[in-house]
Design a protein around this motif. Structure first.
Motif, PDB file in Angstrom:
ATOM      1  N   ASP A  42      17.666  13.279   8.186  1.00  0.00           N
ATOM      2  CA  ASP A  42      18.547  11.968   9.302  1.00  0.00           C
ATOM      3  C   ASP A  42      17.918  11.031   8.594  1.00  0.00           C
ATOM      4  N   LEU A  43      17.548  10.774   7.227  1.00  0.00           N
ATOM      5  CA  LEU A  43      16.341   9.593   7.261  1.00  0.00           C
ATOM      6  C   LEU A  43      17.032   8.212   7.042  1.00  0.00           C
ATOM      7  N   ALA A  44      18.547   8.350   6.676  1.00  0.00           N
ATOM      8  CA  ALA A  44      18.483   7.129   7.048  1.00  0.00           C
ATOM      9  C   ALA A  44      18.557   6.854   8.315  1.00  0.00           C
ATOM     10  N   SER A  45      18.811   6.601   9.415  1.00  0.00           N
ATOM     11  CA  SER A  45      18.263   6.262  10.833  1.00  0.00           C
ATOM     12  C   SER A  45      17.066   6.482  11.556  1.00  0.00           C
ATOM     13  N   LEU A  46      15.919   6.856  10.840  1.00  0.00           N
ATOM     14  CA  LEU A  46      14.758   6.446  10.748  1.00  0.00           C
ATOM     15  C   LEU A  46      13.842   5.009  11.273  1.00  0.00           C
ATOM     16  N   ASP A  47      13.725   5.014  11.711  1.00  0.00           N
ATOM     17  CA  ASP A  47      12.552   3.116  11.894  1.00  0.00           C
ATOM     18  C   ASP A  47      12.369   3.288  10.409  1.00  0.00           C
ATOM     19  N   ALA A  48      11.707   1.334  10.288  1.00  0.00           N
ATOM     20  CA  ALA A  48      11.530   1.405   9.195  1.00  0.00           C
ATOM     21  C   ALA A  48      10.513   1.866   8.967  1.00  0.00           C
ATOM     22  N   ALA A  49       8.778   1.556  10.154  1.00  0.00           N
ATOM     23  CA  ALA A  49       8.000   2.447  10.267  1.00  0.00           C
ATOM     24  C   ALA A  49       7.861   3.973   9.170  1.00  0.00           C
ATOM     25  N   ALA A  50       8.595   4.850  10.110  1.00  0.00           N
ATOM     26  CA  ALA A  50       8.844   6.121   9.995  1.00  0.00           C
ATOM     27  C   ALA A  50       9.615   6.295   8.350  1.00  0.00           C
ATOM     28  N   LYS A  51      10.582   5.562   7.902  1.00  0.00           N
ATOM     29  CA  LYS A  51      11.048   5.513   6.687  1.00  0.00           C
ATOM     30  C   LYS A  51       9.663   5.327   5.724  1.00  0.00           C
ATOM     31  N   LYS A  52       8.965   4.077   5.919  1.00  0.00           N
ATOM     32  CA  LYS A  52       7.536   4.122   5.158  1.00  0.00           C
ATOM     33  C   LYS A  52       6.913   5.864   5.170  1.00  0.00           C
ATOM     34  N   ARG A  53       6.345   6.057   6.277  1.00  0.00           N
ATOM     35  CA  ARG A  53       5.033   6.983   6.701  1.00  0.00           C
ATOM     36  C   ARG A  53       6.423   8.346   5.375  1.00  0.00           C
ATOM     37  N   ALA A  54       7.708   8.084   5.755  1.00  0.00           N
ATOM     38  CA  ALA A  54       8.547   9.979   4.681  1.00  0.00           C
ATOM     39  C   ALA A  54       9.001   9.269   3.273  1.00  0.00           C
ATOM     40  N   THR A  55       8.127   8.107   3.263  1.00  0.00           N
ATOM     41  CA  THR A  55       7.982   8.261   1.600  1.00  0.00           C
ATOM     42  C   THR A  55       7.232   8.495   0.964  1.00  0.00           C
ATOM     43  N   ARG A  56       5.782   7.811   1.554  1.00  0.00           N
ATOM     44  CA  ARG A  56       4.753   8.297   1.505  1.00  0.00           C
ATOM     45  C   ARG A  56       4.612   9.795   1.405  1.00  0.00           C
ATOM     46  N   SER A  57       4.468  10.541   2.405  1.00  0.00           N
ATOM     47  CA  SER A  57       4.678  12.017   3.120  1.00  0.00           C
ATOM     48  C   SER A  57       5.347  12.968   2.186  1.00  0.00           C
ATOM     49  N   LEU A  58       6.766  13.087   1.477  1.00  0.00           N
ATOM     50  CA  LEU A  58       7.901  13.785   2.056  1.00  0.00           C
ATOM     51  C   LEU A  58       7.707  13.686  -0.198  1.00  0.00           C
ATOM     52  N   LEU A  59       7.790  15.220  -0.308  1.00  0.00           N
ATOM     53  CA  LEU A  59       7.440  15.612  -1.873  1.00  0.00           C
ATOM     54  C   LEU A  59       9.036  17.322  -1.343  1.00  0.00           C
ATOM     55  N   VAL A  60       9.771  16.524  -2.901  1.00  0.00           N
ATOM     56  CA  VAL A  60      10.940  17.496  -2.562  1.00  0.00           C
ATOM     57  C   VAL A  60      10.318  18.459  -3.874  1.00  0.00           C
ATOM     58  N   PHE A  61      10.418  19.396  -3.956  1.00  0.00           N
ATOM     59  CA  PHE A  61      10.533  20.129  -5.103  1.00  0.00           C
ATOM     60  C   PHE A  61      12.235  20.525  -5.810  1.00  0.00           C
ATOM     61  N   SER A  62      12.231  20.628  -6.727  1.00  0.00           N
ATOM     62  CA  SER A  62      13.324  20.458  -7.917  1.00  0.00           C
ATOM     63  C   SER A  62      13.663  21.631  -9.110  1.00  0.00           C
ATOM     64  N   GLY A  63      13.814  22.162  -9.753  1.00  0.00           N
ATOM     65  CA  GLY A  63      14.330  23.478 -10.385  1.00  0.00           C
ATOM     66  C   GLY A  63      14.216  22.331 -11.869  1.00  0.00           C
ATOM     67  N   LEU A  64      14.873  20.600 -11.568  1.00  0.00           N
ATOM     68  CA  LEU A  64      14.999  19.817 -12.820  1.00  0.00           C
ATOM     69  C   LEU A  64      14.166  19.298 -12.965  1.00  0.00           C
ATOM     70  N   TRP A  65      12.904  18.581 -11.729  1.00  0.00           N
ATOM     71  CA  TRP A  65      12.413  17.505 -12.241  1.00  0.00           C
ATOM     72  C   TRP A  65      10.783  17.961 -11.140  1.00  0.00           C
ATOM     73  N   GLY A  66      10.469  19.114 -10.699  1.00  0.00           N
ATOM     74  CA  GLY A  66       9.596  19.551 -10.436  1.00  0.00           C
ATOM     75  C   GLY A  66       9.368  19.554  -9.008  1.00  0.00           C
ATOM     76  N   ALA A  67       9.541  17.897  -9.090  1.00  0.00           N
ATOM     77  CA  ALA A  67       9.203  17.496  -7.596  1.00  0.00           C
ATOM     78  C   ALA A  67       9.192  15.528  -8.054  1.00  0.00           C
ATOM     79  N   VAL A  68       9.804  15.120  -6.229  1.00  0.00           N
ATOM     80  CA  VAL A  68      10.214  13.895  -6.948  1.00  0.00           C
ATOM     81  C   VAL A  68       9.271  13.335  -4.843  1.00  0.00           C
TER      82      VAL A  68
END
Length: 260
Positions: free
Chosen positions: A93-119
């Protein structure tokens, strides 16, 4: 901390944003490989619909995904964190995280993908259908195809901190941490405590909650041992299987009593 996530099979609609620009995505070293997969996928789906449906492993009810893939270069793009849905992402539930947690998510999370490799979750992508298990006619099996470009890019992305690997086996095939990086990698299984069995749906939901808990708490474990401590402080029951030798990843079992 770098958190490796699988994508979701189901995805939100692309919306009306500006079209994809592959050169604007994170991990620019993957751009040539992304363009190759994108080009072949669009060509496949713009041609024989039945062949495309067979290659992508789509049921009759998902026939519309072929037409969607054919329009990927002109479709609207949205942040990947809004595109990926499903059990894990609902629990995160990324949308409901507070601003600081969202920034941490942007820095930390990497989603693997058959099309993009990882984003990263702030990379703008269109909705698509192409799992890592797909074998494209020209490129071949995507899990194998991504190994070389990933091996060149991911060690730098991992930096010198913890790598928390929550990917499913199909996506783990695209990049296996090695050497020094493997030594600070922790993979997590979620087990139903009474039976010690993995339950797929519950496994995904709990992984989403684990990531959310770490982001919300501002936890910054530097390695697997610190991760175990952080998870226990957050109320999780964790059993540890230490690595068997140098350059091996840690395995953590998170035990849960209820399946929901």
């Amino acid at each position: 901390m770098l958190v490796l996530l699988p994508p979701s099979e189901g995805k939100a609609s692309s919306g009306r944003g500006a079209p994809l620009k592959t050169e604007s995505l994170s991990l620019p070293g993957l751009t040539p490989a992304r363009e190759a997969v994108l080009g072949e996928l669009v060509e496949l789906c713009a041609g024989d619909e039945e062949k495309a449906r067979e290659v992508l492993g789509l049921s009759e009810g998902l026939r519309g995904e072929v037409a969607k893939n054919a329009e990927l270069r002109s479709a609207g793009a949205r942040p990947a964190g809004e595109i990926y849905t499903g059990v894990l992402y609902d629990a995160l539930d990324l949308a409901s995280l507070d601003a600081a947690a969202k920034k941490r998510a942007t820095r930390s999370l990497l989603v693997f993908s058959g099309l993009w490799g990882a984003v990263r979750i702030n990379d703008r992508i269109p909705s698509y259908r192409c799992s890592m298990g797909v074998k494209l006619p020209g490129i071949g099996a995507l899990g194998a195809y991504w190994r070389t470009p990933m091996a060149a890019v991911l060690p730098e992305a991992a930096g010198d901190g913890l790598v928390l690997d929550l990917r499913s086996s199909a996506y783990a095939a695209a990049w296996k941490p090695k050497g020094e990086v493997a030594g600070r990698t922790a993979s997590v299984r979620v087990l139903h405590a009474p039976t010690r069995k993995v339950v797929s749906h519950f496994n995904k939901a709990t992984k989403g909650r684990i990531v959310r808990s770490l982001l919300a708490a501002g936890a910054a474990p530097k390695g697997p041992a610190e991760l175990v401590e952080a998870l226990r402080e957050l109320g999780y029951v964790v059993e540890v299987e230490p690595p068997k030798g140098a350059g091996k990843a840690w395995m953590l079992d998170v035990l849960v009593d209820e399946i929901h």
